[in-house]
Design a protein around this motif. Sequence first.
Motif, PDB file in Angstrom:
ATOM      1  N   ASP A 108       6.510  -1.846 -12.259  1.00 18.55           N
ATOM      2  CA  ASP A 108       5.121  -2.103 -12.643  1.00 18.55           C
ATOM      3  C   ASP A 108       4.878  -3.592 -12.879  1.00 18.55           C
ATOM      4  O   ASP A 108       3.823  -4.117 -12.531  1.00 18.55           O
ATOM      5  N   THR A 109       5.862  -4.273 -13.453  1.00 23.00           N
ATOM      6  CA  THR A 109       5.712  -5.711 -13.663  1.00 23.00           C
ATOM      7  C   THR A 109       5.504  -6.438 -12.341  1.00 23.00           C
ATOM      8  O   THR A 109       4.623  -7.304 -12.228  1.00 23.00           O
ATOM      9  N   GLU A 110       6.267  -6.063 -11.328  1.00 27.17           N
ATOM     10  CA  GLU A 110       6.107  -6.703 -10.014  1.00 27.17           C
ATOM     11  C   GLU A 110       4.717  -6.458  -9.444  1.00 27.17           C
ATOM     12  O   GLU A 110       4.083  -7.356  -8.890  1.00 27.17           O
ATOM     13  N   LEU A 111       4.243  -5.218  -9.581  1.00 27.48           N
ATOM     14  CA  LEU A 111       2.925  -4.873  -9.037  1.00 27.48           C
ATOM     15  C   LEU A 111       1.835  -5.641  -9.784  1.00 27.48           C
ATOM     16  O   LEU A 111       0.910  -6.192  -9.182  1.00 27.48           O
ATOM     17  N   VAL A 112       1.972  -5.682 -11.104  1.00 26.78           N
ATOM     18  CA  VAL A 112       0.980  -6.369 -11.942  1.00 26.78           C
ATOM     19  C   VAL A 112       0.957  -7.867 -11.623  1.00 26.78           C
ATOM     20  O   VAL A 112      -0.109  -8.464 -11.483  1.00 26.78           O
ATOM     21  N   LEU A 113       2.136  -8.456 -11.457  1.00 27.27           N
ATOM     22  CA  LEU A 113       2.188  -9.894 -11.161  1.00 27.27           C
ATOM     23  C   LEU A 113       1.573 -10.206  -9.801  1.00 27.27           C
ATOM     24  O   LEU A 113       0.883 -11.218  -9.639  1.00 27.27           O
ATOM     25  N   ALA A 114       1.814  -9.339  -8.832  1.00 30.01           N
ATOM     26  CA  ALA A 114       1.225  -9.563  -7.502  1.00 30.01           C
ATOM     27  C   ALA A 114      -0.297  -9.518  -7.599  1.00 30.01           C
ATOM     28  O   ALA A 114      -1.006 -10.351  -7.024  1.00 30.01           O
ATOM     29  N   ASP A 115      -0.825  -8.551  -8.353  1.00 30.06           N
ATOM     30  CA  ASP A 115      -2.281  -8.442  -8.528  1.00 30.06           C
ATOM     31  C   ASP A 115      -2.825  -9.653  -9.267  1.00 30.06           C
ATOM     32  O   ASP A 115      -3.882 -10.192  -8.916  1.00 30.06           O
ATOM     33  N   PHE A 167      -9.816  -5.680  -2.751  1.00 26.73           N
ATOM     34  CA  PHE A 167      -8.562  -6.359  -3.103  1.00 26.73           C
ATOM     35  C   PHE A 167      -7.341  -5.449  -2.887  1.00 26.73           C
ATOM     36  O   PHE A 167      -6.224  -5.930  -2.814  1.00 26.73           O
ATOM     37  N   SER A 168      -7.562  -4.132  -2.796  1.00 22.94           N
ATOM     38  CA  SER A 168      -6.449  -3.168  -2.691  1.00 22.94           C
ATOM     39  C   SER A 168      -5.342  -3.475  -3.689  1.00 22.94           C
ATOM     40  O   SER A 168      -4.170  -3.609  -3.322  1.00 22.94           O
ATOM     41  N   PHE A 169      -5.702  -3.602  -4.938  1.00 22.34           N
ATOM     42  CA  PHE A 169      -4.714  -3.949  -5.964  1.00 22.34           C
ATOM     43  C   PHE A 169      -3.563  -2.951  -5.984  1.00 22.34           C
ATOM     44  O   PHE A 169      -3.772  -1.741  -5.956  1.00 22.34           O
ATOM     45  N   LEU A 170      -2.354  -3.470  -6.047  1.00 21.68           N
ATOM     46  CA  LEU A 170      -1.174  -2.601  -5.991  1.00 21.68           C
ATOM     47  C   LEU A 170      -1.050  -1.725  -7.234  1.00 21.68           C
ATOM     48  O   LEU A 170      -0.715  -0.553  -7.153  1.00 21.68           O
ATOM     49  N   SER A 171      -1.345  -2.342  -8.397  1.00 20.49           N
ATOM     50  CA  SER A 171      -1.150  -1.584  -9.638  1.00 20.49           C
ATOM     51  C   SER A 171      -2.296  -0.605  -9.879  1.00 20.49           C
ATOM     52  O   SER A 171      -2.283   0.145 -10.840  1.00 20.49           O
ATOM     53  N   ALA A 172      -3.306  -0.619  -8.984  1.00 21.97           N
ATOM     54  CA  ALA A 172      -4.403   0.348  -9.117  1.00 21.97           C
ATOM     55  C   ALA A 172      -4.095   1.637  -8.360  1.00 21.97           C
ATOM     56  O   ALA A 172      -4.785   2.635  -8.526  1.00 21.97           O
ATOM     57  N   LYS A 173      -3.075   1.610  -7.525  1.00 25.20           N
ATOM     58  CA  LYS A 173      -2.785   2.791  -6.719  1.00 25.20           C
ATOM     59  C   LYS A 173      -2.086   3.857  -7.570  1.00 25.20           C
ATOM     60  O   LYS A 173      -1.208   3.535  -8.368  1.00 25.20           O
ATOM     61  N   PRO A 174      -2.473   5.119  -7.390  1.00 26.22           N
ATOM     62  CA  PRO A 174      -1.770   6.176  -8.125  1.00 26.22           C
ATOM     63  C   PRO A 174      -0.304   6.255  -7.696  1.00 26.22           C
ATOM     64  O   PRO A 174       0.021   5.909  -6.563  1.00 26.22           O
ATOM     65  N   VAL A 175       0.547   6.692  -8.614  1.00 30.90           N
ATOM     66  CA  VAL A 175       1.990   6.723  -8.332  1.00 30.90           C
ATOM     67  C   VAL A 175       2.603   8.083  -8.608  1.00 30.90           C
ATOM     68  O   VAL A 175       2.420   8.655  -9.684  1.00 30.90           O
ATOM     69  N   LEU A 176       3.348   8.555  -7.646  1.00 30.74           N
ATOM     70  CA  LEU A 176       4.198   9.705  -7.871  1.00 30.74           C
ATOM     71  C   LEU A 176       5.587   9.144  -8.161  1.00 30.74           C
ATOM     72  O   LEU A 176       6.124   8.404  -7.349  1.00 30.74           O
TER      73      LEU A 176
END
Length: 351
Positions: free
Chosen positions: A117-124, A180-189
Amino acid sequence: MRIAIVGLPSSGKTTVFKALTGANPASAVEASLVAVRVPDDRVKQLSDFYKPKKTNYASVEFVDLGGAAGLRKDAGELGAKFLSAVRPAQALLHVVDGFSLPESVDEFVAEAIASVDTELVLADLGQVEKRIERLKKEGIKAGPMRMEFEKLEKTQQALEAGTPLRCLPELALDDDLRSFSFLSAKPVLTVINTTEEQSAWSAKGLDEALRNSREGDWGCFIPLCAALEAEIADLEPADARAFLADYGIDEPARERVINLSFDLLGLMSFLTVGEDEVRAWTIPKQARAQDAAGVIHSDIARGFIRAEVLDWKSTLDLGGFDEARKQGKIRLEGKDYLVKDGDVISFRFNV
Ligand SMILES: Nc1nc2c(ncn2[C@@H]2O[C@H](COP(=O)(O)OP(=O)(O)OP(=O)(O)O)[C@@H](O)[C@H]2O)c(=O)[nH]1
Ligand SMILES: [Mg+2]
């Protein structure tokens, strides 16, 4: 509709990809994409009844990123390969290694979730900061630009606090931010790749805040013994069950993972039936009858008159759709009818 498989190195992403798709990735380096049939007992039963020439199931696509796409703990920056494979996906499947440290799975899962999640948040955050800088340079005028700026500032605050955007639906679903297709906005399984001993793992032991960031509308946790299920991906269901039973596993998780993925994408199916074809059509949850018609053909949506609707179970119980019509059991619905998962529909239209 596409789901990207992410996770730390050697967590078993490629093994999960094999278990879900029954295929080997086309490349060890580049991203591979395979469409998988969504198991659907309703389609199967209707197909057994009609014995049509063609039977069509819904499908979802899974993407294995390949070796070079790299998502490493504390790497700080996601590579271009990772981003180009993951941005277009509508949801993520996060594989967590639960097999190499079976004595403390919970701790390991918590750490893996936090670091991904940290990686996704930082990319966003990087993306937001760039855009904010650009807007400032252009001079922020009142109107749409001001609105975008304000939303981006809110997004920035959340990300700086380490909150994945999926936890903030008003931002994750905002139309102005969608591009923006934010990574951390995508649902996760979150798939826990377990050993057979741990195959009944549940997320109950995890910290509540962490669990909330991956549960509910935004996803769920599911244990999958990927190495075993990859071996049986191309066996007949009965053989696969017998194989797993030898390892003390009741049910293959493969089908559940695929069904949950479909659900996570916010999708459902309506069905069309007949001697030629029994088919599942994919529509968003909350789709109206006219939207559903448009999935078959834009002409049917344009010339929409009425939808003839009956749930799949009654369709079978009454001896088929035509027979149910004769008995007056079919409902006529207008274009704003909210389609239900598993509705059998025949559209009346003129062109
Ligand atoms: N014992 C055990 N080993 C597993 C399991 N899943 C994967 N492995 C092993 O772990 C190693 C990594 O698996 P991969 O599926 O290649 O992992 P990956 O995440 O795709 O790896 P990279 O793409 O290199 O990051 C392989 O040697 C697998 O055989 C599992 O469920 N149990
Ligand atoms: Mg791999």
